[in-house]
Design a protein around this motif. Sequence first.
Motif, short mmCIF file in Angstrom:
data_model
loop_
_atom_site.label_atom_id
_atom_site.label_comp_id
_atom_site.label_asym_id
_atom_site.label_seq_id
_atom_site.Cartn_x
_atom_site.Cartn_y
_atom_site.Cartn_z
N LEU A 190 91.71 31.49 7.02
CA LEU A 190 90.65 32.38 7.75
C LEU A 190 91.53 32.87 8.75
O LEU A 190 90.77 33.68 9.84
N LEU A 191 92.40 31.70 9.53
CA LEU A 191 92.44 32.36 10.88
C LEU A 191 93.10 33.57 11.49
O LEU A 191 93.18 33.96 12.70
N GLY A 192 93.35 33.45 10.02
CA GLY A 192 94.47 34.72 10.00
C GLY A 192 94.01 36.23 10.22
O GLY A 192 94.28 37.74 10.83
N TYR A 193 92.63 35.97 11.01
CA TYR A 193 91.43 37.53 10.72
C TYR A 193 92.03 38.28 12.21
O TYR A 193 91.89 37.42 12.64
N PRO A 194 92.38 39.14 11.80
CA PRO A 194 92.89 40.77 13.16
C PRO A 194 92.48 40.35 14.33
O PRO A 194 91.14 41.27 14.16
N GLY A 195 93.23 40.44 15.60
CA GLY A 195 92.37 40.39 16.92
C GLY A 195 91.02 38.79 17.08
O GLY A 195 90.42 39.30 17.93
N ALA A 196 90.83 37.41 16.15
CA ALA A 196 89.94 36.96 16.14
C ALA A 196 90.51 35.85 17.71
O ALA A 196 91.86 35.94 17.90
N GLU A 197 89.26 35.54 18.30
CA GLU A 197 90.33 34.42 19.19
C GLU A 197 90.48 32.66 18.57
O GLU A 197 88.75 32.55 17.71
N ILE A 198 91.37 32.49 18.76
CA ILE A 198 91.00 30.62 18.30
C ILE A 198 90.73 29.70 19.32
O ILE A 198 92.16 29.73 20.81
N LEU A 199 90.71 28.94 19.29
CA LEU A 199 89.97 27.94 20.10
C LEU A 199 90.39 26.57 19.72
O LEU A 199 89.82 26.46 18.75
N SER A 200 91.80 26.14 20.44
CA SER A 200 91.98 24.35 19.75
C SER A 200 90.85 23.86 20.98
O SER A 200 91.21 23.82 21.87
N PHE A 201 91.18 23.01 20.10
CA PHE A 201 89.85 21.28 20.25
C PHE A 201 90.97 19.64 20.77
O PHE A 201 90.48 19.31 20.99
N ASP A 202 92.24 20.45 20.31
CA ASP A 202 93.47 19.42 20.30
C ASP A 202 93.75 19.60 21.80
O ASP A 202 93.49 20.23 22.56
N HIS A 203 94.29 18.00 21.96
CA HIS A 203 95.06 17.51 23.45
C HIS A 203 94.00 17.64 24.33
O HIS A 203 94.62 18.00 25.49
N ASP A 204 93.09 17.14 24.13
CA ASP A 204 91.86 16.40 25.27
C ASP A 204 91.10 17.91 25.93
O ASP A 204 90.48 17.69 26.76
N GLN A 205 91.64 19.39 25.14
CA GLN A 205 90.88 19.70 26.28
C GLN A 205 90.71 20.51 25.29
O GLN A 205 90.87 21.63 24.14
N ILE A 206 89.44 21.88 25.54
CA ILE A 206 89.51 23.29 25.00
C ILE A 206 90.14 24.70 25.06
O ILE A 206 89.72 24.83 26.26
N THR A 207 91.45 25.14 24.37
CA THR A 207 91.68 26.41 25.26
C THR A 207 92.43 27.30 24.13
O THR A 207 92.52 26.82 22.46
N SER A 208 92.88 29.23 24.33
CA SER A 208 93.58 29.47 23.93
C SER A 208 94.66 29.49 23.14
O SER A 208 94.80 29.04 23.82
N VAL A 209 94.61 29.17 21.71
CA VAL A 209 95.57 29.50 21.38
C VAL A 209 96.13 30.58 20.69
O VAL A 209 95.09 31.48 19.79
N ASP A 210 97.73 31.07 19.72
CA ASP A 210 97.96 32.17 18.90
C ASP A 210 98.04 31.82 17.26
O ASP A 210 97.99 30.62 17.47
N TYR A 211 97.90 32.39 16.82
CA TYR A 211 98.41 32.51 15.17
C TYR A 211 98.93 31.18 14.77
O TYR A 211 98.90 30.05 14.56
N GLU A 212 100.23 31.39 15.91
CA GLU A 212 100.92 31.08 14.94
C GLU A 212 101.53 29.76 16.20
O GLU A 212 102.46 29.01 15.01
N SER A 213 100.86 29.50 16.72
CA SER A 213 101.57 28.06 17.25
C SER A 213 99.75 27.29 17.04
O SER A 213 100.12 26.30 17.41
N THR A 214 99.14 27.49 15.62
CA THR A 214 98.31 26.48 15.83
C THR A 214 99.06 25.51 14.61
O THR A 214 99.96 26.88 14.27
N GLU A 215 98.43 24.00 14.29
CA GLU A 215 99.06 23.76 13.26
C GLU A 215 99.08 23.99 12.47
O GLU A 215 99.54 23.56 10.88
#
Length: 238
Positions: A190-215
């Motif tokens: 699902l995270l591979g959806y083209p053009g989507a924004e991914i917001l990571s809640f890890d590392h004690d804050q909410i940040t925008s990350v690239d698909y390839e950067s997600t665990e």
Amino acid sequence: MFLKRITLLREEIPSMDDYPFSIPSIKSLEEIHINQHVTFFVGENGSGKSTLLEAIADKCGFHTAGGGRNNQYEVHASESALSDYIRLSWLPKVTNGFFLRAESFYNFASHIDSLGNYEAYGGKSLHHQSHGESFLSLFLNRFGGKAIYLLDEPEAALSPARQLTFLKIIRDLASEGKAQFLIATHSPILLGYPGAEILSFDHDQITSVDYESTEHYQITKYFLNQKEKLLTELFREE
């Protein structure tokens, strides 16, 4: 897009040491700008992604056990303490939509059975379909028009093939410019959806990350490419 911004009303919170404000990602939250029609929330269990999604659903007037504004039924629904302390900024505001909570979908299906309203869900009781079929029936028949959809781990009932089908459903709805999706997920598909924004809640804050950067992507890729090595390391006796 309809929902443009989510703001934490920090000055109104009695104590940041109380749950759910003590969750690191929530504690550090100031404001989130929503930039795409499809936005994913990712993070480890307990990172706050479902907590925030539930608060948004509550603020929208959706049943927090699952449903839309008109789905009122007697079942335990989470009381989202966070929803009283967030502000949603819209342009324009929409009231149509749906909150899917995978873990309490059974209760929603029972509610629909009690109404006998099968036509809006494919003409068949959701309980008389497999879990995956019932999810797709919901997506195909209940979703449509100018609306916002908040989905908490929709992949829970979907096989990999059906996750691909779901991506096509999202694409068909979002490409018309009438639907907005906020999705909490662990699925690298699902995270591979083209053009989507991914917001990571890890590392004690909410940040925008690239698909390839997600665990989710990195671990899945490593497992597929280095399965034997990973399993050998994982099962090695100390």
